[in-house]
Design a protein around this motif. Structure first.
Motif, PDB file in Angstrom:
ATOM      1  N   GLN A 211       1.125  -0.865   0.050  1.00 42.45           N
ATOM      2  CA  GLN A 211      -0.402   0.148  -0.365  1.00 42.45           C
ATOM      3  C   GLN A 211       1.417   1.164  -0.323  1.00 42.45           C
ATOM      4  O   GLN A 211       0.218   2.308  -0.705  1.00 42.45           O
ATOM      5  CB  GLN A 211      -0.709   0.283   1.192  1.00 42.45           C
ATOM      6  N   THR A 241      -5.407  -4.161  -0.079  1.00 43.55           N
ATOM      7  CA  THR A 241      -6.884  -3.956   0.522  1.00 43.55           C
ATOM      8  C   THR A 241      -7.951  -5.183   1.186  1.00 43.55           C
ATOM      9  O   THR A 241      -8.547  -5.567   2.504  1.00 43.55           O
ATOM     10  CB  THR A 241      -8.183  -3.028  -0.112  1.00 43.55           C
ATOM     11  N   ALA A 244      -5.284  -6.798   3.576  1.00 44.03           N
ATOM     12  CA  ALA A 244      -5.795  -5.724   5.229  1.00 44.03           C
ATOM     13  C   ALA A 244      -6.627  -6.397   5.636  1.00 44.03           C
ATOM     14  O   ALA A 244      -7.601  -5.870   6.990  1.00 44.03           O
ATOM     15  CB  ALA A 244      -5.772  -4.447   4.916  1.00 44.03           C
ATOM     16  N   GLY A 245      -7.980  -7.325   4.960  1.00 44.40           N
ATOM     17  CA  GLY A 245      -9.041  -7.433   5.389  1.00 44.40           C
ATOM     18  C   GLY A 245     -10.594  -6.617   5.828  1.00 44.40           C
ATOM     19  O   GLY A 245     -11.323  -6.128   5.884  1.00 44.40           O
ATOM     20  N   MET A 246     -10.359  -5.419   4.809  1.00 41.08           N
ATOM     21  CA  MET A 246     -10.916  -4.085   4.271  1.00 41.08           C
ATOM     22  C   MET A 246     -11.635  -5.418   2.700  1.00 41.08           C
ATOM     23  O   MET A 246     -11.836  -4.044   2.030  1.00 41.08           O
ATOM     24  CB  MET A 246     -10.835  -3.119   3.833  1.00 41.08           C
ATOM     25  N   PHE A 247     -12.638  -5.502   3.111  1.00 39.52           N
ATOM     26  CA  PHE A 247     -12.872  -6.577   1.963  1.00 39.52           C
ATOM     27  C   PHE A 247     -14.408  -5.184   1.513  1.00 39.52           C
ATOM     28  O   PHE A 247     -14.342  -5.590  -0.316  1.00 39.52           O
ATOM     29  CB  PHE A 247     -14.312  -7.933   2.672  1.00 39.52           C
ATOM     30  N   THR A 248     -14.863  -4.346   1.600  1.00 47.25           N
ATOM     31  CA  THR A 248     -16.199  -3.493   1.082  1.00 47.25           C
ATOM     32  C   THR A 248     -14.939  -2.885  -0.184  1.00 47.25           C
ATOM     33  O   THR A 248     -15.568  -2.661  -1.128  1.00 47.25           O
ATOM     34  CB  THR A 248     -16.810  -3.174   1.917  1.00 47.25           C
ATOM     35  N   GLU A 249     -14.136  -2.427   0.803  1.00 51.00           N
ATOM     36  CA  GLU A 249     -13.360  -1.270   0.308  1.00 51.00           C
ATOM     37  C   GLU A 249     -12.706  -2.389  -1.649  1.00 51.00           C
ATOM     38  O   GLU A 249     -12.419  -1.945  -2.189  1.00 51.00           O
ATOM     39  CB  GLU A 249     -12.331  -0.342   1.085  1.00 51.00           C
ATOM     40  N   ALA A 250     -12.393  -3.034  -0.914  1.00 50.18           N
ATOM     41  CA  ALA A 250     -11.759  -4.632  -1.792  1.00 50.18           C
ATOM     42  C   ALA A 250     -12.545  -3.816  -2.988  1.00 50.18           C
ATOM     43  O   ALA A 250     -12.114  -4.901  -4.170  1.00 50.18           O
ATOM     44  CB  ALA A 250     -11.118  -5.116  -1.453  1.00 50.18           C
ATOM     45  N   VAL A 284     -16.905 -11.257   3.176  1.00 49.39           N
ATOM     46  CA  VAL A 284     -18.246 -10.355   3.268  1.00 49.39           C
ATOM     47  C   VAL A 284     -19.406 -11.833   3.440  1.00 49.39           C
ATOM     48  O   VAL A 284     -20.444 -10.841   3.870  1.00 49.39           O
ATOM     49  CB  VAL A 284     -18.569  -9.645   2.848  1.00 49.39           C
TER      50      VAL A 284
END
Length: 614
Positions: A211, A241, A244-250, A284
């Motif tokens: 990142q 992303t 990093a576990g930020m699935f919605t942003e990914a 998710v």
């Protein structure tokens, strides 16, 4: 005196004509060079088929004035355009044509640029051994370049990309570090170097570093990046992303990148984005969307494979034969029509003859016409049958070649084992077919100190060691087990319907067989060892939380690295995860050794007195 004056005037006119011709040739060469530089500037934004006519005109003019460097560059540009649009056959022949011309020119810089273009095509065709041989050749030529030449950065970049494609991520990172230390002013090259470094960081699981590098890329080089680089940036950003576990942003980032791939030829990026979306939606809990994008990913992969291996030569031959046959039938029909007209005219001439003569003549003409028609009909059926037979034969040949190409695309050419493509195409079906209360053991195997063998005895000797190592693995495993060459000297063994205790016996047998086996390298006996890490699936990381098979594979890889760090010639297996509450997998993987020391991760090992280092 008048004769001498005439000779003198003639000589002066001849000199003036030669000087004028030389100036004209120089001006023409400058015009060609300027047109070529302008065309290259126009093509920076991407590949365009519309530029091929202008490119060929410049090549023809450059060849006329012996500007061989421009000729080589125009051939490489057209070959790259053909490669981008899937015409690998002509692209390969044009690359080799440019390579032959570059060898005759004896210019190290031109030779390096040509070889790097060939390496790009070989990596696209997944012929990694060919790419590695050309990389070695480029490195040898690069030793003759000046220390400040930016081509040295190009060489390091393609060395890193070759290692990245072959799965040697640490070596790729090392080459990129060396490349960053070299002087560099070209912003596009800096952008490619930075983007490749971010991709390597992702492969190594360091999403924070990735990142950071992507942020630097966006701030400095987004305006100068081409379409493919922007797509790779979007893909890498979405992947980091996701890690990093930020699935919605990914999902949002991947959808944005996927929209940019539509109506383009960037199928590989499209495939990677679809696979990433499938994984993100699964994380998710939106399994319907995950299944949809996984299905689209499968279709894109098939289209991509078909694009690389589809050779339409036989189809074109069949089409040509069919068109030729239709042309012959049309000519025969015209000929029969002309003969019929002649018969009608002949009958009109004979109308004044006697009735009997007319009758017999008419009968004779009708018989002749019937014979001609029957003969024509027989020939037509014969040609049609022959054409159908040829089409059937060509279709069968195409089917056989496609099946052979598919088998080759799933097989590692050096060891004869399955490759990653085959593993990813079959692992889901094996997981789904898993019986209740049965485990699948994921086992990562790596040859110890393999780089030392390559450095000491050469890459050819290293290939022999890899082949012998693959034979040992085949002998020590079952026919139902899945053996995969994961990359470089690393192998993956998948053992379905096997308990952890049985897996310990298998890996110990493999370790002992490798340790005892006499590897013959250049007439010498070399002893090799291997390190092994394995983990079972399904694996519960808490009371109600189960790790995915991808996560189990990463845990097995962590066991492999711990075995190498402890002693080598050792196997470490993950028996279970004992925790009173669910543990985040990223935390578990990042703190693997600490969790082992705390007892949250229960392991077994062939190394007695195992102490986990801090």
């Amino acid at each position: 005196m008048s004769w001498l004056k005439g000779c003198w005037c003639y000589c002066m006119l001849l000199i003036a004509y030669e000087a004028h011709s030389a100036d004209t040739v120089t001006q023409q060469k400058q015009t060609i060079s300027a047109a070529f530089e302008q065309l290259k500037f126009q093509m920076k934004s991407g590949y365009e088929l519309s530029s091929l006519p202008q490119l060929r005109v410049i090549r023809s003019q450059a060849a006329h004035y012996a500007q061989r460097e421009i000729v080589i560059h125009t051939i490489l540009i057209e070959a790259s355009i053909r490669q981008h649009f899937g015409d690998y056959k002509h692209s390969l022949s044009m690359h080799y044509e440019a390579l032959d011309m570059a060898e005759q020119l004896n210019n190290p810089r031109i030779m390096v640029k040509t070889l790097l273009a060939v390496i790009d095509l070989e990596l696209d065709l997944e012929r990694f051994d060919h790419a590695a041989r050309y990389i070695n050749r480029v490195v040898q030529i690069g030793n003759s370049l000046q220390s400040g030449d930016e081509l040295l950065v190009h060489i390091k970049l393609w060395q890193a990309r070759t290692h990245l494609e072959r799965g040697s991520f640490r070596q790729a990172q090392h080459e990129l570090d060396l490349g960053r230390k070299l002087p560099l002013e070209d912003k596009r090259l800096s952008a490619e170097l930075l983007l490749t470094e971010a991709q390597v960081a992702l492969k190594l699981g360091d999403y924070l570093l990735s990142q950071t590098l992507l942020s630097e890329f966006s701030a400095k080089y987004m305006l100068v990046a081409d379409t493919k680089a922007k797509l790779n940036y979007q893909l890498a950003l979405a992947a980091s992303t996701l890690q990093a576990g930020m699935f919605t942003e990914a999902i949002t980032l991947a959808m944005t990148g996927l929209d940019q791939t539509f109506h383009t030829r960037y199928l590989e990026e499209q495939s990677s984005l679809q696979r990433l979306l499938a994984s993100a939606f699964a994380q998710v809990g939106n399994y319907q969307q995950a299944h949809l994008y996984l299905k689209r990913y499968s279709l894109t992969e098939r289209a991509l494979d078909q694009q690389k291996r589809n050779n339409k030569v036989l189809q074109l031959e069949a089409q040509y034969a069919l068109a030729h046959q239709q042309q012959q039938v049309s000519l025969l029909e015209k000929d029969n029509t002309l003969k019929a007209q002649q018969i009608v005219q002949h009958r009109q001439v004979l109308e004044n003859s006697k009735l009997t003569q007319q009758r017999w003549l008419l009968i004779g003409v009708l018989c002749a016409a019937a014979i001609v028609f029957v003969y024509w009909r027989w020939q037509n059926i014969r040609y049609t049958t022959r054409l159908e037979t040829q089409v059937a034969q060509r279709t069968a040949e195409l089917k056989e070649r496609n099946e052979r190409l598919q088998a080759l695309s799933f097989t590692d050419s050096l060891t004869g084992l399955n490759n990653r493509h085959y593993f990813f195409s079959t692992i889901d079906s094996q997981i789904n077919a898993l019986k209740p209360k049965h485990d699948i053991i994921f086992c990562m195997i790596d040859i110890d100190h393999f780089k030392r063998i390559n450095d000491t005895y050469g890459h050819a000797a290293g290939d022999l060691v890899l082949q012998s190592f693959a034979d040992i693995l085949k002998q020590c495993t079952r026919s139902s087990d899945l053996l995969v060459r994961w990359g470089g000297e690393e192998f993956l063994l998948v053992m379905p319907d096997m308990s952890t205790r049985d897996a310990q016996e298998v890996v110990e047998r493999i370790r002992q067989q490798v340790e005892r086996f006499p590897f013959i390298v250049n007439g010498e006996t070399v002893q090799c060892t291997c390190s092994i890490g394995f983990a079972p699936y399904p694996l519960m990381t808490g009371e109600f939380k189960q790790a995915s098979w991808e996560q189990v594979l990463e845990l097995a890889d962590s066991g492999l690295y711990l075995a190498k760090e402890v002693n080598r010639n050792t196997w470490i297996g993950l028996d279970s995860v004992s925790a009173s509450e669910p543990i985040d997998f990223d935390y578990l993987l990042k703190n693997y050794k600490e969790q082992v020391r705390l007892g949250s991760i229960v392991i077994s090992s062939s190394y007695e007195g195992l102490q986990v280092p801090v």
